[in-house]
Design a protein around this motif. Structure first.
Motif, PDB file in Angstrom:
ATOM      1  N   ALA A 189       0.819  -1.211   0.000  1.00 13.26           N
ATOM      2  CA  ALA A 189       0.000   0.000   0.000  1.00 13.26           C
ATOM      3  C   ALA A 189       0.857   1.267   0.000  1.00 13.26           C
ATOM      4  O   ALA A 189       1.981   1.260   0.511  1.00 13.26           O
ATOM      5  N   PRO A 190       0.321   2.364  -0.537  1.00 10.88           N
ATOM      6  CA  PRO A 190       1.037   3.648  -0.491  1.00 10.88           C
ATOM      7  C   PRO A 190       1.005   4.232   0.920  1.00 10.88           C
ATOM      8  O   PRO A 190       0.170   3.838   1.743  1.00 10.88           O
ATOM      9  N   PRO A 191       1.904   5.185   1.216  1.00 11.24           N
ATOM     10  CA  PRO A 191       1.981   5.753   2.574  1.00 11.24           C
ATOM     11  C   PRO A 191       0.658   6.330   3.074  1.00 11.24           C
ATOM     12  O   PRO A 191       0.336   6.199   4.256  1.00 11.24           O
ATOM     13  N   GLY A 192      -0.113   6.956   2.190  1.00 13.76           N
ATOM     14  CA  GLY A 192      -1.386   7.531   2.608  1.00 13.76           C
ATOM     15  C   GLY A 192      -2.353   6.492   3.145  1.00 13.76           C
ATOM     16  O   GLY A 192      -3.114   6.760   4.085  1.00 13.76           O
ATOM     17  N   ASN A 193      -2.338   5.297   2.552  1.00 19.01           N
ATOM     18  CA  ASN A 193      -3.203   4.226   3.037  1.00 19.01           C
ATOM     19  C   ASN A 193      -2.717   3.675   4.372  1.00 19.01           C
ATOM     20  O   ASN A 193      -3.517   3.277   5.223  1.00 19.01           O
ATOM     21  N   VAL A 194      -1.391   3.644   4.543  1.00 19.76           N
ATOM     22  CA  VAL A 194      -0.829   3.203   5.819  1.00 19.76           C
ATOM     23  C   VAL A 194      -1.273   4.159   6.934  1.00 19.76           C
ATOM     24  O   VAL A 194      -1.736   3.735   7.994  1.00 19.76           O
ATOM     25  N   ASP A 195      -1.138   5.458   6.684  1.00 18.21           N
ATOM     26  CA  ASP A 195      -1.586   6.460   7.661  1.00 18.21           C
ATOM     27  C   ASP A 195      -3.080   6.317   7.936  1.00 18.21           C
ATOM     28  O   ASP A 195      -3.528   6.426   9.087  1.00 18.21           O
ATOM     29  N   PHE A 196      -3.850   6.103   6.899  1.00 19.01           N
ATOM     30  CA  PHE A 196      -5.307   5.987   6.985  1.00 19.01           C
ATOM     31  C   PHE A 196      -5.721   4.860   7.926  1.00 19.01           C
ATOM     32  O   PHE A 196      -6.710   4.980   8.660  1.00 19.01           O
TER      33      PHE A 196
END
Length: 214
Positions: free
Chosen positions: A111-118
């Motif tokens: 997953a991209p970083p934004g999804n990890v943060d999400f």
């Protein structure tokens, strides 16, 4: 099983979100008119990075186009999943147990970083992970072993000292090729579909404590 490190995939493992990624991809496929169904998604999409997927869908997309497509698709996914998001059953208790036994913990995701943060931040899970490797940190997505090799290196452990929890066929192959012990999580695939890919299969993390002998 004597272990020093545990590595978790995110989608389908930390959270059981297969249904919502699939719905988002189906909306995206309808808009851009390419063939997609659940079988194609599970066999060819699940576990892959956006950088792997968009060149499969579009002819020679530029980096700018791939970013735009990724932002659009991930926006669809977040809108669908945010209202119902929760940690996979038994996960938090299992993470706390790993911490108690001083076992190192990593996240290895396409997953991209934004999804990890999400996922990690609203669920307050980031505190448990010693290492986080996302899809932007590797040159080759799963089934290439790079993501799990990098997790092991960042943990300071040999692959044989680590267990990988994975739901996708590409991810199981990635963990095996890295040299880790692999445990299949039957979320995006039924347990029978994982048979032969790994001898260790769980449905959720209430089963993981006994599996690892903790």
């Amino acid at each position: 099983m004597k272990i020093k490190g545990v590595i978790f995939d995110m989608d389908g493992v930390v959270v059981d979100n297969h249904e919502y990624h699939f719905k988002a991809w189906m909306h995206f496929a309808k808009k851009y008119k390419f063939e997609l169904n659940e079988q194609i998604y599970r066999d060819k999409f699940n576990g892959k990075t956006n950088a792997d997927l968009f060149p499969m869908i579009f002819a020679n997309p530029s980096q700018e186009e791939m970013k735009r497509y990724a932002d659009e698709k991930e926006g669809m996914y977040k809108e669908l999943y945010a209202p119902v998001m929760k940690a996979h059953t038994g996960l938090i208790d299992f993470l706390e147990l790993l911490k108690k036994y001083r076992i190192k913990i990593a996240l290895g995701t396409s997953a991209p970083p934004g999804n990890v943060d999400f996922v990690l931040d609203p669920l307050k899970l980031r505190q448990f992970f010693d290492v986080i490797v996302d899809g932007t940190q590797v040159k080759k997505g799963k089934p290439d072993p790079e993501v799990y090799q990098l997790c092991c290196a960042k943990l300071g452990l040999e692959a044989k000292e680590c267990v990988v929890f994975e739901d996708s066929l590409a991810g199981l192959e990635s963990g095996e090729r890295a040299g880790c012990t692999i445990v299949g999580v039957a979320t995006s695939h039924e347990a029978y579909e994982l048979e032969g890919k790994t001898s260790l299969i769980i449905h959720d993390f209430t089963e993981a404590k006994k599996l690892l002998g903790l």
